[in-house]
Design a protein around this motif. Sequence first.
Motif, mmCIF file in Angstrom:
data_model
loop_
_atom_site.group_PDB
_atom_site.id
_atom_site.type_symbol
_atom_site.label_atom_id
_atom_site.label_comp_id
_atom_site.label_asym_id
_atom_site.label_seq_id
_atom_site.Cartn_x
_atom_site.Cartn_y
_atom_site.Cartn_z
ATOM 1 N N GLU A 78 0.215 -2.910 1.278
ATOM 2 C CA GLU A 78 -0.563 -2.676 0.067
ATOM 3 C C GLU A 78 -1.746 -1.744 0.313
ATOM 4 O O GLU A 78 -2.260 -1.662 1.426
ATOM 5 C CB GLU A 78 -1.046 -4.002 -0.504
ATOM 6 N N HIS A 110 5.809 -4.124 -0.097
ATOM 7 C CA HIS A 110 5.109 -2.995 -0.706
ATOM 8 C C HIS A 110 5.245 -3.063 -2.216
ATOM 9 O O HIS A 110 6.170 -2.515 -2.808
ATOM 10 C CB HIS A 110 5.697 -1.680 -0.173
ATOM 11 N N THR A 111 4.304 -3.753 -2.854
ATOM 12 C CA THR A 111 4.331 -3.871 -4.307
ATOM 13 C C THR A 111 3.517 -2.775 -4.983
ATOM 14 O O THR A 111 3.617 -2.587 -6.184
ATOM 15 C CB THR A 111 3.777 -5.240 -4.761
ATOM 16 N N THR A 113 2.440 0.597 -6.453
ATOM 17 C CA THR A 113 3.256 1.666 -7.035
ATOM 18 C C THR A 113 2.738 3.061 -6.729
ATOM 19 O O THR A 113 3.406 4.044 -7.038
ATOM 20 C CB THR A 113 3.336 1.502 -8.569
ATOM 21 N N LYS A 121 6.935 6.720 -1.088
ATOM 22 C CA LYS A 121 5.701 5.937 -1.118
ATOM 23 C C LYS A 121 5.056 5.836 0.254
ATOM 24 O O LYS A 121 3.889 5.501 0.357
ATOM 25 C CB LYS A 121 5.996 4.535 -1.665
ATOM 26 N N ARG A 127 7.659 4.352 7.401
ATOM 27 C CA ARG A 127 8.897 3.919 6.743
ATOM 28 C C ARG A 127 10.060 3.720 7.699
ATOM 29 O O ARG A 127 10.796 2.733 7.630
ATOM 30 C CB ARG A 127 9.278 4.924 5.648
ATOM 31 N N GLU A 135 9.941 -5.034 -2.528
ATOM 32 C CA GLU A 135 8.986 -4.552 -3.524
ATOM 33 C C GLU A 135 8.362 -5.694 -4.313
ATOM 34 O O GLU A 135 7.546 -5.453 -5.197
ATOM 35 C CB GLU A 135 9.662 -3.544 -4.443
ATOM 36 N N ASP A 136 8.738 -6.920 -3.994
ATOM 37 C CA ASP A 136 8.104 -8.079 -4.604
ATOM 38 C C ASP A 136 8.226 -9.250 -3.634
ATOM 39 O O ASP A 136 9.049 -9.248 -2.720
ATOM 40 C CB ASP A 136 8.705 -8.410 -5.974
#
Length: 153
Positions: A78, A110-111, A113, A121, A127, A135-136
Amino acid sequence: MLVYLAGPLFSEAERSFNEALAGKLEDRGFRVFLPQRDGVERDKAPYDAMRPEERRLAMFELDETKIMESDIFLFVLEGRVPDEGACVELGIAHAHRRLEGARRLIAGLHTDTRATFLGSKLNPMVRVPLDRIAEDEATLLRILEGRLAGREP
């Protein structure tokens, strides 16, 4: 199964999020090393009696040891950019796995955006070492529970 939980830990919101996530993992049967809780802190004995340079070395060595002992390295990604200390920890986890053949899952949450790079991202140096990115939180928990049950490589 030991999870090393890496990520930003400098604001009250970051620390609260990390504590809550660690609690959810522990409720599911994981052991969690959370640096802000289990690591070297300036106001905890015996670290409070150390000189700053000694404390920094103790912090690095403890975190490095716990990363290498972990079965899962979990990076909370985050923020506008990932935490720089956690990026180093990611490098240690990845290098140890490559050099020692450790069966460590390297995963990210990684939430956020916001994107740092066009079309991506995350920086490729962050990565590429990640086996999975959720993503959640619900997806992350499913991935990690799969690993605990032996379904996730």
